[in-house]
Design an enzyme around this catalytic site. Sequence first.
Site, PDB file in Angstrom:
ATOM      1  CB  SER A  22     -17.443   8.515 -23.984  1.00 50.38           C
ATOM      2  OG  SER A  22     -16.620   8.733 -24.876  1.00 50.38           O
ATOM      3  CB  SER A 263       3.391  11.368   9.486  1.00 55.12           C
ATOM      4  OG  SER A 263       4.080  10.596  10.760  1.00 55.12           O
ATOM      5  CB  CYS A 319       6.288  15.398   2.917  1.00 50.80           C
ATOM      6  SG  CYS A 319       6.717  13.958   3.803  1.00 50.80           S
ATOM      7  CG  ASP A 358      -3.116  13.516   3.195  1.00 51.26           C
ATOM      8  OD1 ASP A 358      -2.985  14.411   2.540  1.00 51.26           O
ATOM      9  OD2 ASP A 358      -2.933  13.137   4.354  1.00 51.26           O
ATOM     10  CD1 TRP A 406       4.152  25.622   8.763  1.00 50.24           C
ATOM     11  CD2 TRP A 406       3.545  27.326   7.577  1.00 50.24           C
ATOM     12  NE1 TRP A 406       3.108  26.565   9.442  1.00 50.24           N
ATOM     13  CE2 TRP A 406       2.817  27.596   8.460  1.00 50.24           C
ATOM     14  CE3 TRP A 406       3.582  28.606   6.642  1.00 50.24           C
ATOM     15  CZ2 TRP A 406       1.959  28.870   8.637  1.00 50.24           C
ATOM     16  CZ3 TRP A 406       2.657  29.604   6.705  1.00 50.24           C
ATOM     17  CH2 TRP A 406       1.869  29.573   7.922  1.00 50.24           C
ATOM     18  CD  GLU A 408       0.066  21.472  10.547  1.00 48.50           C
ATOM     19  OE1 GLU A 408      -0.088  21.100  11.724  1.00 48.50           O
ATOM     20  OE2 GLU A 408       0.208  22.650  10.071  1.00 48.50           O
ATOM     21  NE  ARG A 418       0.448  15.633  10.078  1.00 52.78           N
ATOM     22  CZ  ARG A 418       1.131  14.959   9.275  1.00 52.78           C
ATOM     23  NH1 ARG A 418       2.304  15.010   9.168  1.00 52.78           N
ATOM     24  NH2 ARG A 418       0.304  14.500   8.008  1.00 52.78           N
TER      25      ARG A 418
HETATM   26  P1  IMP Z   1       0.345  18.108  -0.874  1.00 51.06           P
HETATM   27  O1  IMP Z   1      -1.004  18.187  -1.143  1.00 51.06           O
HETATM   28  O2  IMP Z   1       1.283  17.482  -1.509  1.00 51.06           O
HETATM   29  O3  IMP Z   1       0.903  19.569  -0.336  1.00 51.06           O
HETATM   30  O4  IMP Z   1       0.505  17.287   0.681  1.00 51.06           O
HETATM   31  C1  IMP Z   1      -0.384  17.680   1.801  1.00 51.06           C
HETATM   32  C2  IMP Z   1      -0.372  16.368   2.931  1.00 51.06           C
HETATM   33  O5  IMP Z   1       1.083  16.376   3.579  1.00 51.06           O
HETATM   34  C3  IMP Z   1      -0.833  16.703   4.083  1.00 51.06           C
HETATM   35  O6  IMP Z   1      -2.358  16.513   3.984  1.00 51.06           O
HETATM   36  C4  IMP Z   1      -0.283  15.755   5.032  1.00 51.06           C
HETATM   37  O7  IMP Z   1      -0.734  14.408   4.947  1.00 51.06           O
HETATM   38  C5  IMP Z   1       1.180  15.861   4.597  1.00 51.06           C
HETATM   39  N1  IMP Z   1       1.847  16.810   5.507  1.00 51.06           N
HETATM   40  C6  IMP Z   1       1.593  17.984   5.966  1.00 51.06           C
HETATM   41  N2  IMP Z   1       2.807  18.575   6.678  1.00 51.06           N
HETATM   42  C7  IMP Z   1       3.776  17.556   6.580  1.00 51.06           C
HETATM   43  C8  IMP Z   1       5.073  17.488   7.044  1.00 51.06           C
HETATM   44  O8  IMP Z   1       5.768  18.502   7.524  1.00 51.06           O
HETATM   45  N3  IMP Z   1       5.785  16.381   6.415  1.00 51.06           N
HETATM   46  C9  IMP Z   1       5.231  15.409   5.849  1.00 51.06           C
HETATM   47  N4  IMP Z   1       4.327  15.439   5.482  1.00 51.06           N
HETATM   48  C10 IMP Z   1       3.210  16.464   5.846  1.00 51.06           C
END
Ligand code: IMP
Length: 506
Positions: A22, A263, A319, A358, A406, A408, A418
């Site tokens: 750096s 998903s 998830c 994501d 929670w 989705e 989804r």
């Molecule tokens: P986190 O930041 O690790 O909490 O992940 C968030 C991401 O999990 C979201 O942007 C979705 O892509 C994914 N997600 C959201 N709800 C669910 C679910 O119920 N099952 C699986 N993946 C989910």
Amino acid sequence: MAYYFDEPSRTFNEYLLVPGYSSAQCIPAEVSLKTPLVKFKRGEEPAISLNIPMVSAIMQAVSDDGMAIALATEGGLSFVYGSQTIEDQAAMVARVKDYKAGFVTSDANLSPEMTLADVVALKEEHGHSTMPVTADGSAHGKLVGVVTDRDYRLSRMSMDAKVADFMTPREKMIVAPADTSLKVANDIIWDNKLNSLPVVDDDDCLMYLVFRKDYDSHKSNPNEMLDAHKRYMVGAGINTRDYAERVPALVEAGADVLCIDSSEGYSDWQKFTIEWIREHYGDDVKVGAGNVVDAEGFRFLADAGADFIKVGIGGGSICITREQKGIGRGQATATIEVAKARDEYFEETGVYIPICSDGGIVYDHHLTLALAMGSDFVMLGRYFARFDESPTNKVNINGSYMKEYWGEGSARARNWQRYDLGGDKKGMSFEEGVDSYVPYAGSLKDNVDLTLSKVKSTMCNCGALTIPELQEKAKLTIVSSTSIVEGGAHDVVLKDKTPYVSSSIH
Ligand code: IMP
């Protein structure tokens, strides 16, 4: 015969960055985190860029209008959740677009019949010391007074005292008319030594409150995500079923960008959705697609015309997709492979399609790793769910404050669209997410500032002043499971159990 990938799929925790040279000019204050949100041709500017590489997840527990405003203020973007009626979602988007920075719709309101006990409870719940009193107790009811800390003394008054008997009544209040600008509101606040100023309409109904501190913070937000009309920018989630009705309503409400929330995105359903949007809006409506976890999936959505592509299956904190269905891929491996496919596509076609890692970001440094691995920005759910601005209540569990979070795909969200596979889904729904708590972590601004200061600092260690530079210069190494132990404090007895806890550690 089935295809086997050569390497095991890996998570962010299995990687570290090795510092590079750096220069003396490479300091955090000089780092730019600006990054493209939607695709662009070589040599051109993207139609929308983010000022910080963070977007909030398309989830009921994360992205409503309140979150969208808070994140746009800091330079990121929220995708308002689509698992609600079209009308409700469009109304949330419209509220972001109508939002006047510095003008706050009060979320803690009193009616004259309420008691001091109610005041204390509301203050505990929302943390506000100024609560307007309206005739019907609603946010836009007829203004009849205000209660601040200076109107009551807990040691001297009965908890049953009526708000009407100790509030500052309307006739003693200074208020401003509907068309007051923020500058004028601020002058009134200073001239009269006020902490807040209610703005009322012609019928004396409450519209907004202007707080002195909000005006100051507005001036110090150079990263704000604003559209051409100086309104906050906001995204919205859509699904692959009701797009013919939902997309027009969201566009009408002013959504700046859409994202198909699914998903699993390597499917005709996503292609049909994008085709429908292109047919009706051409390139005027920007739409992201996903999620995919390999080069093939990326290529499919790129050819379908996606404006950006989300990466990740099964890595989200809430998830259980991998357990339930046995599909997914380590988030780091998926990001690396899709980034490579994105670069190849750019070489071939001259079109750069941003990718978004994501899910699965736990530590702040995972964000830096995701960017170094080629992600243009990241989507976070759990991270944002912990803040004041997320839509859920703060609850006290055994003496610690928590926020609910929670999935989705949980029974609570009931967002089965989804997980769309087309056709009649009756009897096919099973859960792919859980309902949980996450530790309450305070304000979005404080946490985002801290997280990004770490990102910038690491970027400088890698000799990078921009995200593309980081992607080019980053040297990544896989760590052995034994060396992960070495990475934390070890072989010492900690005096304070939480001395260096990251903003995002549980
Ligand atoms: P986190 O930041 O690790 O909490 O992940 C968030 C991401 O999990 C979201 O942007 C979705 O892509 C994914 N997600 C959201 N709800 C669910 C679910 O119920 N099952 C699986 N993946 C989910």
